[in-house]
Design a protein around this motif. Structure first.
Motif, PDB file in Angstrom:
ATOM      1  N   THR A   1     -21.591  42.324  -9.160  1.00 28.75           N
ATOM      2  CA  THR A   1     -22.564  42.047  -8.106  1.00 28.75           C
ATOM      3  C   THR A   1     -21.947  42.459  -6.764  1.00 28.75           C
ATOM      4  OG1 THR A   1     -21.687  39.848  -7.674  1.00 28.75           O
ATOM      5  CG2 THR A   1     -23.397  40.017  -9.369  1.00 28.75           C
ATOM      6  N   GLU A   2     -22.788  42.532  -5.745  1.00 32.69           N
ATOM      7  CA  GLU A   2     -22.277  42.903  -4.426  1.00 32.69           C
ATOM      8  C   GLU A   2     -21.226  41.895  -3.950  1.00 32.69           C
ATOM      9  OE1 GLU A   2     -25.253  43.225  -1.426  1.00 32.69           O
ATOM     10  OE2 GLU A   2     -23.839  43.964   0.073  1.00 32.69           O
ATOM     11  N   LYS A   3     -21.488  40.631  -4.222  1.00 35.62           N
ATOM     12  CA  LYS A   3     -20.547  39.579  -3.816  1.00 35.62           C
ATOM     13  C   LYS A   3     -19.200  39.756  -4.514  1.00 35.62           C
ATOM     14  CE  LYS A   3     -21.962  35.197  -2.095  1.00 35.62           C
ATOM     15  NZ  LYS A   3     -22.699  33.963  -2.269  1.00 35.62           N
TER      16      LYS A   3
ATOM     17  N   ALA B   1     -15.647  38.579 -12.709  1.00 32.51           N
ATOM     18  CA  ALA B   1     -15.679  40.022 -12.401  1.00 32.51           C
ATOM     19  C   ALA B   1     -14.599  40.757 -13.192  1.00 32.51           C
ATOM     20  CB  ALA B   1     -15.475  40.229 -10.902  1.00 32.51           C
ATOM     21  N   ARG B   2     -13.402  40.187 -13.218  1.00 30.97           N
ATOM     22  CA  ARG B   2     -12.297  40.833 -13.947  1.00 30.97           C
ATOM     23  C   ARG B   2     -12.598  40.930 -15.435  1.00 30.97           C
ATOM     24  NH1 ARG B   2      -8.234  37.519 -13.774  1.00 30.97           N
ATOM     25  NH2 ARG B   2      -8.742  36.003 -12.148  1.00 30.97           N
ATOM     26  N   LEU B   3     -13.164  39.825 -15.983  1.00 33.39           N
ATOM     27  CA  LEU B   3     -13.502  39.832 -17.412  1.00 33.39           C
ATOM     28  C   LEU B   3     -14.558  40.885 -17.733  1.00 33.39           C
ATOM     29  CD1 LEU B   3     -13.672  36.084 -18.528  1.00 33.39           C
ATOM     30  CD2 LEU B   3     -12.100  37.846 -19.337  1.00 33.39           C
ATOM     31  N   ARG B   4     -15.576  40.980 -16.852  1.00 31.34           N
ATOM     32  CA  ARG B   4     -16.643  41.962 -17.060  1.00 31.34           C
ATOM     33  C   ARG B   4     -16.060  43.382 -17.084  1.00 31.34           C
ATOM     34  NH1 ARG B   4     -22.081  41.153 -15.654  1.00 31.34           N
ATOM     35  NH2 ARG B   4     -22.611  38.972 -15.457  1.00 31.34           N
TER      36      ARG B   4
ATOM     37  N   VAL C   1     -10.817  38.647  11.912  1.00 30.84           N
ATOM     38  CA  VAL C   1     -10.863  39.822  11.038  1.00 30.84           C
ATOM     39  C   VAL C   1     -12.102  39.772  10.136  1.00 30.84           C
ATOM     40  CG1 VAL C   1      -9.594  41.180   9.330  1.00 30.84           C
ATOM     41  CG2 VAL C   1      -8.346  39.781  10.992  1.00 30.84           C
ATOM     42  N   PRO C   2     -12.962  40.780  10.227  1.00 32.20           N
ATOM     43  CA  PRO C   2     -14.128  40.783   9.339  1.00 32.20           C
ATOM     44  C   PRO C   2     -13.722  41.145   7.913  1.00 32.20           C
ATOM     45  CG  PRO C   2     -14.112  42.746  10.704  1.00 32.20           C
ATOM     46  CD  PRO C   2     -12.917  41.940  11.112  1.00 32.20           C
ATOM     47  N   LEU C   3     -14.545  40.752   6.967  1.00 31.91           N
ATOM     48  CA  LEU C   3     -14.277  41.154   5.578  1.00 31.91           C
ATOM     49  C   LEU C   3     -14.279  42.676   5.496  1.00 31.91           C
ATOM     50  CD1 LEU C   3     -16.328  38.911   3.126  1.00 31.91           C
ATOM     51  CD2 LEU C   3     -13.874  38.992   3.433  1.00 31.91           C
TER      52      LEU C   3
ATOM     53  N   LEU D   1     -18.037  34.301   2.500  1.00 27.75           N
ATOM     54  CA  LEU D   1     -19.054  34.578   1.484  1.00 27.75           C
ATOM     55  C   LEU D   1     -19.905  33.344   1.164  1.00 27.75           C
ATOM     56  CD1 LEU D   1     -16.851  36.780  -0.885  1.00 27.75           C
ATOM     57  CD2 LEU D   1     -18.760  37.576   0.507  1.00 27.75           C
ATOM     58  N   GLY D   2     -19.688  32.285   1.937  1.00 24.44           N
ATOM     59  CA  GLY D   2     -20.514  31.083   1.781  1.00 24.44           C
ATOM     60  C   GLY D   2     -20.227  30.284   0.531  1.00 24.44           C
TER      61      GLY D   2
END
Lengths: 213, 102
Positions: free
Chosen positions: A149-151, A186-189, A102-104, A172-173
């Motif tokens: 960010t995109e990530k 991300a959630r905090l932002r 399954v791809p992201l 995502l490496g």
């Protein structure tokens, strides 16, 4: 003998020779009793796949236990600690098998909002609620695009769609721990940006929850 | 869109069915937005990471199995388990083993 104290487990596993071999054999038997039962809802018990998986996991667990004996702090029973290692190894493998093809998922929200979302009327919502929700959706989308960010957007979309963190992280490496930190950031932002705009998550949520009531 | 459809098929058994095919996509988006907002609402400035929780998960599982109030004793662990589906799943499986052994 599987009624060792924590200290006896550690001593035997460190001893080498016969005591270590016996301790490993006993630990193997304990994990073989607990693990198949615990993961029965995720893989058919007694199936060849299940037996192969459990055998592989037990081997991996015993090696990890020996490698990580120094990290055992004695805050639980030694066998619970060993089971914890087995559970993570088993679920990691089950997730990998289930999601490998399954791809992201794609990021569903774009800068302009989603056209299909605006075009499809929701018969359950009043016209006012529909307008409120569309405006809010667009506003949130804009904030997400500006703050993350995109990530971070990819990670958030993937996990919201049910993608396991472990698997999303690999794609995502990064590792799972790093992904959790990335998402926490991300959630905090987003939360702080909403606050800056005079909104709380609860207020925004109420706009969506009004629909259909 | 194909990827999205594959995803919906894979997740079909876990997701609420929309009231009609026409507003299915809308329901999904709304659900997704609600999930994001619920996560934001529950976000704390300081949260434990997966590794930190894993380090104490055995202790947490045993305390819970003994009927201790783990939310009070280890609130940050409980919060992480509420936020992280992977760790929550691992905890539930471990809990089954611990409860079975008690």
């Amino acid at each position: 003998m599987d009624k060792r104290t924590n200290e006896e487990w550690i001593a035997d596993l460190r001893a080498g020779g016969e005591p270590q071999a016996q301790a490993l054999e006993d630990l193997r038997a304990i994990i073989l009793r607990g693990l198949p039962y615990a993961i029965a809802g995720r893989i058919a018990p007694n199936s060849p796949e299940s037996e192969a998986l459990v055998e592989e996991i037990v081997q991996e667990t015993l090696m990890r236990v020996l490698d990580n004996l120094d990290t055992f702090e004695g805050r639980s029973q030694f066998t619970t600690w060993a089971h914890k290692i087995a559970v993570r190894a088993a679920l990691t493998e089950l997730r990998r098998v289930r999601w490998r093809e399954v791809p992201l998922p794609e990021m569903a929200m774009d800068e302009e909002g989603d056209a299909s979302y605006r075009e499809i009327p929701d018969n359950q919502a009043s016209p006012e609620d529909q307008v409120d929700r569309k405006d809010m959706m667009k506003r949130i989308n804009r904030i997400i695009m500006e703050e993350l960010t995109e990530k971070q957007r990819m990670a958030m979309t993937a996990t919201m769609e049910g993608f396991p963190l472990e698997e999303a992280a690999q794609r995502l490496g990064m590792n799972r721990n790093a992904l959790y930190k990335l998402m926490h950031d991300a959630r905090l932002r987003l939360k702080k940006r909403l606050e800056k705009e005079g909104l709380t998550p609860q207020q925004v949520l109420s706009v969506f929850e009004r629909v259909g009531k | 869109m194909k990827i999205k459809q594959i995803f919906q098929w894979l997740l079909g058994s876990n997701k609420k069915k929309s009231s009609s095919p026409q507003n299915g996509m809308q329901a999904d988006k709304s659900e997704m937005m609600q999930k994001v907002l619920t996560m934001l609402s529950n976000t704390q400035d300081v949260e434990m990471t997966c590794d930190e929780v894993f380090a104490v998960l055995d202790q947490f599982a045993e305390l819970a199995a003994r009927g201790e109030d783990v939310s009070r004793l280890m609130p940050l662990v409980q919060h992480h388990l509420d936020m992280c589906p992977d760790c929550q799943e691992e905890y539930k499986v471990l809990q089954r083993i611990v409860l079975n052994a008690v």
